[in-house]
Design an enzyme around this catalytic site. Structure first.
Site, PDB file in Angstrom:
ATOM      1  N   THR A 206       0.843  -1.185   0.000  1.00 37.90           N
ATOM      2  CA  THR A 206       0.000   0.000   0.000  1.00 37.90           C
ATOM      3  C   THR A 206       0.881   1.238   0.000  1.00 37.90           C
ATOM      4  O   THR A 206       1.807   1.339   0.816  1.00 37.90           O
ATOM      5  CB  THR A 206      -0.891  -0.029   1.261  1.00 37.90           C
ATOM      6  OG1 THR A 206      -1.825  -1.088   1.090  1.00 37.90           O
ATOM      7  CG2 THR A 206      -1.619   1.277   1.470  1.00 37.90           C
TER       8      THR A 206
ATOM      9  N   TYR B  54      -6.847  -8.773   7.958  1.00 35.19           N
ATOM     10  CA  TYR B  54      -7.988  -8.152   7.274  1.00 35.19           C
ATOM     11  C   TYR B  54      -9.170  -9.127   7.214  1.00 35.19           C
ATOM     12  O   TYR B  54      -9.163 -10.160   7.886  1.00 35.19           O
ATOM     13  CB  TYR B  54      -7.552  -7.601   5.916  1.00 35.19           C
ATOM     14  CG  TYR B  54      -6.510  -6.513   6.094  1.00 35.19           C
ATOM     15  CD1 TYR B  54      -6.843  -5.330   6.762  1.00 35.19           C
ATOM     16  CD2 TYR B  54      -5.201  -6.679   5.676  1.00 35.19           C
ATOM     17  CE1 TYR B  54      -5.888  -4.334   6.994  1.00 35.19           C
ATOM     18  CE2 TYR B  54      -4.245  -5.696   5.899  1.00 35.19           C
ATOM     19  CZ  TYR B  54      -4.603  -4.522   6.558  1.00 35.19           C
ATOM     20  OH  TYR B  54      -3.651  -3.560   6.796  1.00 35.19           O
TER      21      TYR B  54
HETATM   22  C1  LIG Z   1       4.638   0.279   2.955  1.00 37.79           C
HETATM   23  C2  LIG Z   1       4.085  -1.114   3.062  1.00 37.79           C
HETATM   24  C3  LIG Z   1       2.802  -1.386   2.621  1.00 37.79           C
HETATM   25  C4  LIG Z   1       2.288  -2.686   2.655  1.00 37.79           C
HETATM   26  N1  LIG Z   1       1.048  -2.929   2.127  1.00 37.79           N
HETATM   27  C5  LIG Z   1       0.620  -4.206   1.981  1.00 37.79           C
HETATM   28  C6  LIG Z   1      -0.549  -4.494   1.237  1.00 37.79           C
HETATM   29  O1  LIG Z   1      -1.234  -3.621   0.680  1.00 37.79           O
HETATM   30  N2  LIG Z   1      -0.912  -5.803   1.137  1.00 37.79           N
HETATM   31  C7  LIG Z   1      -0.193  -6.812   1.709  1.00 37.79           C
HETATM   32  O2  LIG Z   1      -0.569  -7.979   1.589  1.00 37.79           O
HETATM   33  N3  LIG Z   1       0.933  -6.559   2.402  1.00 37.79           N
HETATM   34  C8  LIG Z   1       1.369  -5.290   2.522  1.00 37.79           C
HETATM   35  N4  LIG Z   1       2.559  -5.042   3.155  1.00 37.79           N
HETATM   36  C9  LIG Z   1       3.401  -6.158   3.617  1.00 37.79           C
HETATM   37  C10 LIG Z   1       4.408  -6.546   2.533  1.00 37.79           C
HETATM   38  O3  LIG Z   1       3.768  -7.152   1.434  1.00 37.79           O
HETATM   39  C11 LIG Z   1       5.462  -7.519   3.091  1.00 37.79           C
HETATM   40  O4  LIG Z   1       4.788  -8.624   3.621  1.00 37.79           O
HETATM   41  C12 LIG Z   1       6.331  -6.898   4.167  1.00 37.79           C
HETATM   42  O5  LIG Z   1       6.865  -5.656   3.754  1.00 37.79           O
HETATM   43  C13 LIG Z   1       7.478  -7.837   4.552  1.00 37.79           C
HETATM   44  O6  LIG Z   1       8.304  -8.075   3.426  1.00 37.79           O
HETATM   45  P1  LIG Z   1       9.764  -7.369   3.303  1.00 37.79           P
HETATM   46  O7  LIG Z   1      10.507  -7.783   4.538  1.00 37.79           O
HETATM   47  O8  LIG Z   1      10.353  -7.911   2.054  1.00 37.79           O
HETATM   48  O9  LIG Z   1       9.521  -5.885   3.260  1.00 37.79           O
HETATM   49  C14 LIG Z   1       3.069  -3.738   3.173  1.00 37.79           C
HETATM   50  C15 LIG Z   1       4.360  -3.453   3.647  1.00 37.79           C
HETATM   51  C16 LIG Z   1       4.863  -2.181   3.584  1.00 37.79           C
HETATM   52  C17 LIG Z   1       6.282  -1.914   4.045  1.00 37.79           C
END
Ligand SMILES: Cc1cc2nc3c(=O)[nH]c(=O)nc-3n(C[C@H](O)[C@H](O)[C@H](O)COP(=O)(O)O)c2cc1C
Length: 364
Positions: A26, A181
């Site tokens: 998001t 959610y």
């Molecule tokens: C800014 C931001 C927005 C996110 N929005 C969503 C989202 O809309 N839907 C979702 O399933 N996960 C969302 N997440 C979770 C990410 O998909 C992911 O699971 C999380 O960042 C961990 O992965 P990473 O360690 O590679 O960042 C969001 C994470 C961040 C940092």
């Protein structure tokens, strides 16, 4: 020749040029009345990241009722479908593949989004979390428990959104059945105390999810549907793990073997759950043996860990979130072993191009 597993193509139900997936994030940039993705913002942002094997877009609300964060794009109106068409075209023109994440936040919302009406959930239980409203962060309220009519209408909203995604040119959809959610509000005992066909037993708590999945596959081939789970989510978004939680996800994921989905996308725990009774600390290892289809894993992976989880056979694809915020060319940086740029969390959700489309490519 490059031997990194992350850089090898993938072919099963989906064909991907590499195994590096951009995780859904998001970014709250649909700063317009209709909550439409636009060419200059979302179009450019996703195009810049089209070298990913697969892009999963930010969560996109399937109805007006589904929203819970400021300026998130929707996929329920004509204007929104038209907006997404420019995004999918830009990504396809660069040889990319893009799924849209379909989202209903349930109780992680606020009456400010709904002309004063209560958000809906499985049961009338306040998550005691926060909602990012147009008037700033606000405490969540006790939601309205969904009636059978609300459930029917919501199933239809997901079906319509899936059909809209096809019309908008997406290569597939990801059902956001994760992160506390609406679907997880049905799965977990802490948020679902229903006594009808949607509560009580594990099978009943999973019913709404499978009814949505079955409705969506009438409008989009199931090979183009992915689903996302965060089984050990604990202490966030009002969700806690109890003795039924992991068995619930085991039931769901085993049952998904009878489907022919694009993938199952799992998150490793968002927080340290090593001391949490009943939680599983190693999600990929725990669930891989239970699922025959494509398994995508996420959360806190770097290049080395990503290559390792694939080499070990614990997953087929790795989704990267924050690294893709600040490295539009993450694939090239992995290929050439280049340093990664740090993300600025202060601009994750702010309006406009700053912290969004202005992260440079290594070649610049
Ligand atoms: C800014 C931001 C927005 C996110 N929005 C969503 C989202 O809309 N839907 C979702 O399933 N996960 C969302 N997440 C979770 C990410 O998909 C992911 O699971 C999380 O960042 C961990 O992965 P990473 O360690 O590679 O960042 C969001 C994470 C961040 C940092």
């Amino acid at each position: 020749m490059n031997t990194q597993p992350l850089l090898t193509p993938y072919h099963k139900n989906i064909t991907l040029k590499n195994r590096i997936v951009m995780a859904p994030m998001t970014r709250s940039r649909a700063d317009n009345k209709e909550k439409v993705a636009t060419d200059d913002l979302q179009g450019l942002y996703y195009e810049q990241r089209a070298s990913a094997g697969l892009i999963i877009t930010e969560g996109s609300q399937v109805s007006k009722e589904a929203v819970g964060y400021i300026n998130t794009p929707g996929i329920h109106s004509k204007a929104q479908v038209e907006g997404w068409k420019t995004v999918t075209k830009r990504v396809h023109d660069k040889g990319g593949t893009i799924f849209i994440q379909l989202w209903h936040v349930g109780r992680i919302s606020h009456p400010d989004f709904h002309d004063g009406a209560l958000p809906v959930s499985a049961s009338a239980i306040n998550p005691n979390a926060q909602s990012f409203t147009p008037n700033g962060f606000k405490e969540t309220v006790t939601p309205k428990a969904m009636t059978l009519g609300d459930i029917k209408r919501t199933i239809n909203d997901f079906k319509n959104a899936a059909a809209n995604a096809v019309e908008a040119g997406f290569d597939g959809i990801e059902l956001h059945s994760s992160n506390g959610y609406l679907f997880q509000q049905f799965f977990n005992g802490c948020s679902n105390t229903r006594t009808d066909a949607y509560g009580g037993s594990i099978e009943n708590r999973a019913r709404f999810f499978f009814e949505v999945l079955d409705a969506m596959k009438t409008v989009i081939p199931q090979e183009k549907i992915g689903v996302r789970f965060n089984p050990s989510l604990h202490g966030l978004f009002g969700i806690t793990v109890d003795e039924d939680t992991i068995p619930t996800f085991e039931y769901i994921i085993k049952k998904l073997n009878a489907y022919n989905l694009a993938y199952v996308h799992l998150s490793e725990p968002f927080t340290d759950v090593s001391e949490v009774p009943f939680a599983v600390t190693d999600i990929a290892k725990h669930f891989r043996p239970l699922y025959n289809g494509t398994l995508m894993i996420n959360t806190n992976f770097d290049q080395e860990k990503g290559n390792k989880v694939l080499a070990n056979g614990d997953a087929d694809l790795v989704a990267y979130g924050k690294p893709f915020v600040s490295n539009p060319d993450l694939v090239e940086r992995f290929e050439k072993h280049l340093a990664l740029a740090e993300w600025d969390k202060d601009t994750f959700y702010t309006p406009g191009k700053k912290g969004y489309t202005d992260y440079p490519f290594a070649s610049e």
